[in-house]
Write an enzyme that holds these catalytic residues in place. Structure first.
Site, PDB file in Angstrom:
ATOM      1  CG  HIS A  12      -1.804   1.196   1.357  1.00 28.24           C
ATOM      2  ND1 HIS A  12      -3.108   1.200   0.929  1.00 28.24           N
ATOM      3  CD2 HIS A  12      -1.574   2.442   1.843  1.00 28.24           C
ATOM      4  CE1 HIS A  12      -3.642   2.392   1.144  1.00 28.24           C
ATOM      5  NE2 HIS A  12      -2.729   3.169   1.707  1.00 28.24           N
ATOM      6  CD  GLU A  13       1.563   3.553   3.777  1.00 26.87           C
ATOM      7  OE1 GLU A  13       1.695   4.616   3.138  1.00 26.87           O
ATOM      8  OE2 GLU A  13       0.592   3.321   4.533  1.00 26.87           O
ATOM      9  CG  HIS A  42       0.373   6.415  -0.590  1.00 34.14           C
ATOM     10  ND1 HIS A  42      -0.632   7.140  -1.177  1.00 34.14           N
ATOM     11  CD2 HIS A  42      -0.206   5.738   0.439  1.00 34.14           C
ATOM     12  CE1 HIS A  42      -1.782   6.911  -0.525  1.00 34.14           C
ATOM     13  NE2 HIS A  42      -1.550   6.055   0.459  1.00 34.14           N
ATOM     14  CD  GLU A  56      -5.677   5.764   0.656  1.00 34.83           C
ATOM     15  OE1 GLU A  56      -4.768   6.621   0.786  1.00 34.83           O
ATOM     16  OE2 GLU A  56      -5.788   4.774   1.396  1.00 34.83           O
TER      17      GLU A  56
END
Lengths: 499, 499
Positions: free
Chosen positions: A262-263, A266, A292
């Protein structure tokens, strides 16, 4: 006023922001806790310097000048001008006394929220929350332009151009679809085996696997790093220094592994904005929803795919050093997507997660547009959980007190999470028109996917609005059907509805 | 002008310095290398802000006012006033053009030095070094007050109050004594067995041992941390956030272990300055020599003691998990203090180290006071190594090019290392008048020793000069005999001269 002078001011602002980002990163990754007060003072002082610069007479002068001399600006200068003007207007919208009062109320509300969490009693937070809502309602007129409702003003601050009219329709469709999938699963689904998921996989084993994985996905560790933290986040110190963080659970590998994926979504975004925007406020995402969309694209959209795990499961097994060797691929893959209603948003699975967001959206809208009384909030919260998810919080800690957002006055922020989710699925649909995504995933050939995202999303930074980006990339406005189709197919597969 | 306003300015300066320290620490402990240029820009920008503040009209106004209203200042305000005045005068001493030229020359000299190290040829550095010396000679008159020679002016900048008259006498005595110890060892000494010292001890084993050790010595990990780096250092972010760093060598445990003990000596100092001086420039050491006295006190003075290792060797053996179980205490202890002439200062042992410093002192003094030509420096260097240590560098890389200092114009800095060494031994002598140091070390009861150092050195920060501190703590001025006696006893023991 020359463009060069204008850009020099922005560069100095970027240097202050770089420093602020590092102060914050450090405070969350290893700073001794005893240093918190002095760190707060340093961050506060530098934030003040950054605010002064953002609202300085020099910036005002530049904006006034380029209002009438836009032709003297380069492409980058033009993009910067628009972004700086937007930020300047927002920062100047509110009288200083109200800003000071707002800061004080937020700070008090945060303390009250922490206290209420200890007592598990919303009553200890109620008054402070009511004050946060009051001050926010007082501030709305200062920001309001042509938005239809008060809550639209709040939405706009986090997702420029978003409206309750759009979200009402989109969320209604999404809710209906999700509830339907959950019904089908409950009636006909075959529950995945998750009994082995708590087998111990050491932090080092997980880290080895997921660092290699996200490097392959496109996160550049020569221009970034991974550290441990309590509340995971990604931050750009500079475009050549993008830092992701995670927490690990040796009895639940999904926390660290999907967290890092997930990170890194980003992080890949922050590493991929066009270099020409560097050291200007254009070097950023146009909204939290768009940001997001990139993290969820990797975590949920790619990370839920059978084709992805077909390639990665053997690598994972090797990294786990035999721990999962007796678990066949099918069993492993299905376990990843097990779904069940739960009370805590940040622990929710990928099917139920949007329902948590919709509940918050409906409650926020009612608080601002329909005068839901703050005192009635816990009951309204619990009723909605019962209605949408079939479970009722046994106390406020696992109910209305679970999120930090409202204590900091962040009303209108929650929808971003669901927007990102829907954008991500919509983007996949477009990518699949051009690329054989499943074939690429089975081959571990991730570069074309990242390249597509960079070409259509990342590179633009804040030079386009969220809706401009999504429409240009996918050929249509926000459409929740792509997410619903994705989740329907996924869960019908995993729960063997058609099998 | 009120004291409060004055102290508020100093607080803001402290916040900028806190931030600069973090930017620097981060750049040396894990920042991606690709981020170096932008980090340099951020550090440069904030350094500029700090410089502006240090030399601002507000500070000038405060100094002018308190010149005549000292009675309005509290004790802390008075101490701050004196330190700020000293710094202000130094920062204002030089015309701006010369400061700019100096920066440019240092930067060019650093590049030349790096290049010369690659070619191992001093000729590639000669011109740049000559320019650094020229500009320094041009600047000396601006700083000069009543110092006897040009080189005294340089000494003073790093060790306030120090003179060539004192150092000539002290270093002559020290050199003679050290040479004598080395002669006795060569004639009658029994060489320690060092064959086992390269046994592998993992980084984690070393770290576990030494972190516990320095915590016992007094480094507070609740107000500090330990990280890996390439060139070890200690830095204060704030008084509650003091960071030490080290490098590890799994085939040479002494590098990491004595390195961490050394840095923790600096760290304990930074954690122990009186809190009342916090957020003022008084919260610092009065000189690098005094700072080094604290790191060397722990690394060399305590760290060489038989009584210290008697307690710690079993702990060390346990941490090494059996690796050294066949080595008896006597053999281990003697191995730590083996001595041999070597070419590289930072790798020198505790007996020969001061000779490396004395060589540099003599050469610097000759360059500034007696017109040693830069071109003659390599030969002079090599001759002195041959004379004092009996070895001659085979090339300039392991000779005159080894230290970074001169490339950055740091002339007059080297003596600090030897001063710290002598101060440390002199302090031990005083402590032993009050405390049974060896008994405490055998018992692992380190708190009284740290308390003594805090009472006599740490707490004062920059409110006293180096000589005031040393005279108050030890009852006399700098006296090299304590170090000579310490080293004589130590090496006669280790080399079994009298045994």
């Amino acid at each position: 006023m020359k463009e060069k002078e204008f850009l020099t001011e922005l560069e100095e602002l970027a240097l202050l922001n770089q420093t602020l980002a590092l102060l914050d990163w450090d405070s969350q990754t290893g700073m001794p806790e005893t240093a918190a007060e002095e760190r707060g003072a340093a961050s506060g002082y530098l934030s003040g310097l950054a605010f002064e610069k953002q609202t300085s007479s020099k910036i005002k002068e530049a904006l006034d000048y380029f209002d009438h001399h836009a032709d003297e600006l380069s492409e980058v200068g033009k993009a910067a001008y628009h972004v700086v003007k937007k930020d300047y207007d927002e920062l100047h919208a509110i009288p200083k006394e109200l800003m000071v009062e707002r800061s004080r109320l937020y700070s008090e509300a945060h303390s009250a929220w922490l206290k209420a969490r200890e007592t598990k009693n919303f009553a200890d937070f109620e008054q402070a929350l009511a004050e946060n809502i009051r001050i926010t309602k007082e501030l709305i007129p200062y920001y309001k332009k042509d938005e239809a409702t008060d809550y639209d003003v709040l939405l706009n601050m986090f997702e420029p151009g978003m409206t309750t009219a759009v979200l009402d329709a989109v969320f209604a469709e999404l809710k209906e679809g999700l509830v339907k999938i959950r019904q089908v699963i409950a009636e006909k689904g075959s529950q995945p085996d998750i009994s082995f998921k708590d087998r111990k996989m050491t932090k080092n084993q997980q880290k080895y696997f997921v660092k290699n994985l996200v490097a392959e996905l496109g996160f550049d560790f020569n221009r970034g790093r991974l550290d441990d933290t309590v509340h995971p986040f990604a931050t750009r110190i500079t475009r050549n220094d993008v830092r992701i963080t995670t927490r690990w659970n040796e009895q639940d590998f999904t926390m660290g592994i999907f967290g890092v994926i997930h990170e890194s979504g980003h992080g890949i975004y922050e590493q991929s904005i066009a270099e020409k925007y560097n050291m200007t406020p254009v070097y950023d995402a146009p909204s939290m929803g768009i940001h997001e969309s990139q993290s969820l694209f990797y975590e949920i959209i790619i990370g839920s795919k059978r084709s992805f795990w077909k390639k990665q499961y053997p690598v994972f097994q090797a990294a786990a050093n035999g721990t999962f060797d007796d678990i066949d691929f099918e069993t492993f893959y299905r376990s990843l997507k097990a779904t069940a209603a739960s009370l805590i948003r940040i622990e929710a699975d990928s099917l139920t997660y949007p329902l948590h967001i919709i509940i918050r959206y409906e409650l926020e809208k009612a608080l601002f547009n329909d005068d839901l009384a703050v005192a009635d909030l816990p009951k309204a919260w619990n009723d909605k959980y019962e209605e949408y998810l079939g479970i009722r919080p046994e106390n406020d800690l696992v109910g209305v007190l679970q999120d930090v957002h409202w204590s900091g006055g962040m009303f209108g922020y929650f929808p971003s999470y669901a927007l990102g989710y829907m954008y991500a699925a919509q983007l996949l649909h477009s990518i699949e028109k051009n690329l054989a995504v499943d074939t690429l995933l089975e081959q571990g050939d991730y570069a074309p996917i990242k390249a597509w995202l960079t070409e259509h999303i990342h590179q633009f930074g804040r030079s386009k609005t969220p809706s401009e980006l999504i429409e240009a990339a996918t050929g249509e406005t926000l459409n929740p059907q792509y997410l619903l189709t994705y989740l329907t197919d996924l869960y019908e597969d995993v729960y063997q509805i058609k099998g």
